[in-house]
Design an enzyme around this catalytic site. Structure first.
Site, PDB file in Angstrom:
ATOM      1  N   HIS A 153       0.871  -1.179   0.000  1.00  0.00           N
ATOM      2  CA  HIS A 153       0.000   0.000   0.000  1.00  0.00           C
ATOM      3  C   HIS A 153       0.904   1.223   0.000  1.00  0.00           C
ATOM      4  O   HIS A 153       1.984   1.198   0.597  1.00  0.00           O
ATOM      5  CB  HIS A 153      -0.909   0.023   1.221  1.00  0.00           C
ATOM      6  CG  HIS A 153      -1.607   1.333   1.418  1.00  0.00           C
ATOM      7  ND1 HIS A 153      -2.680   1.731   0.651  1.00  0.00           N
ATOM      8  CD2 HIS A 153      -1.362   2.350   2.288  1.00  0.00           C
ATOM      9  CE1 HIS A 153      -3.086   2.925   1.042  1.00  0.00           C
ATOM     10  NE2 HIS A 153      -2.302   3.328   2.034  1.00  0.00           N
TER      11      HIS A 153
ATOM     12  N   CYS B 226      -4.691   1.863  -4.735  1.00  0.00           N
ATOM     13  CA  CYS B 226      -4.005   2.969  -4.068  1.00  0.00           C
ATOM     14  C   CYS B 226      -2.689   3.325  -4.753  1.00  0.00           C
ATOM     15  O   CYS B 226      -2.297   4.502  -4.800  1.00  0.00           O
ATOM     16  CB  CYS B 226      -3.761   2.613  -2.605  1.00  0.00           C
ATOM     17  SG  CYS B 226      -2.869   1.048  -2.375  1.00  0.00           S
TER      18      CYS B 226
END
Length: 246
Positions: A37, A106
């Site tokens: 992430h 993301c």
């Protein structure tokens, strides 16, 4: 008051560092790729993207359910105003219902924001797994809820960024031995290559194989071969109802 305003303008005009904050989503020792992430940090604020929430901000290096790995300096921009302007330009392209683990995650937001700020991309290894999932033919074997045509928002990589729902990789998908005529890798490959084989047989030239021998003459041909072996090859055997020639 004039001095205070001048100082504020000077601070706003100072170069601002742009950082990529990278988090591990699992315990891993990545070599060329991994489960990551990311968020972009500018002026002490981190910006990220998640399903449901869209683009959101948080304290730097504090993403929920992710283990902070490292912070990479990507470059600098002229001011916070430039950074905010770039964020406003790309924000409409990342609504919360457009999130996809494979096709818009993301890391794709971090890539777009980095390009808008600095004119270059984030390191390729960060989102390499997702890009592999988009490649042909892998994308054709993804579970239905991970397909690009699925308009429903998918679960984010970080569970804490939205209310918990169905796990990302749960549900039925295309397994190697999935049931039904239209499911499973083996069934698809059989239909695909079977078409080529059928077309190949239909275009096979006459006389090119023993499959073109009339079934009714097989017994006569075997008898002729046996007669040649026994008689030294000087006897010819015709079809049924004819006499051999001397």
């Amino acid at each position: 008051s004039r001095v205070v305003v001048s100082a504020h303008c000077a601070v706003a005009a100072m170069p601002v560092e742009v950082r990529l904050n990278v988090y591990d989503l699992i315990q891993q020792t990545p070599i060329c790729c991994g489960f990551f992430h990311t968020g972009i940090e500018v002026s002490g604020v981190e910006y990220a993207f998640a399903g449901g929430a869209g683009v959101y901000n948080l304290s730097p290096r504090s993403a929920a359910d992710g283990n902070f790995r490292e912070s990479l300096v990507l470059g600098t921009v002229e001011s916070t105003a430039v950074a905010q302007s770039a964020l406003d330009r790309i924000r409409p392209a990342f609504p919360g219902d457009s999130y996809s683990v494979i096709f818009k995650n993301c890391n794709d937001f971090s890539s777009a924001y980095c390009k808008a700020l600095l004119g270059r991309d984030i390191p390729g290894w960060v989102n390499r797994l997702a890009r592999l999932g988009r490649a042909w033919p892998v994308r054709h074997f993804l579970p239905p809820h991970l397909q690009a045509s699925n308009s429903a928002a998918q679960d984010p990589l970080l569970n804490g960024s939205r209310a918990p729902s169905v796990p990302t990789f749960s549900g039925s998908g295309c397994s190697l031995r999935a049931g039904g005529p239209d499911q499973g890798i083996f069934s698809r490959m059989k239909r695909f290559f079977g078409g080529f084989l059928r077309r190949g047989r239909s275009s096979h030239p006459a006389g090119a194989g023993d499959s073109l021998i009339p079934p009714g003459n097989a017994r006569e041909l075997r008898a002729a071969a046996a007669s040649r072996r026994l008689g030294g090859g000087d006897i010819e055997c015709g079809v049924a109802g004819t006499q051999p020639h001397r």
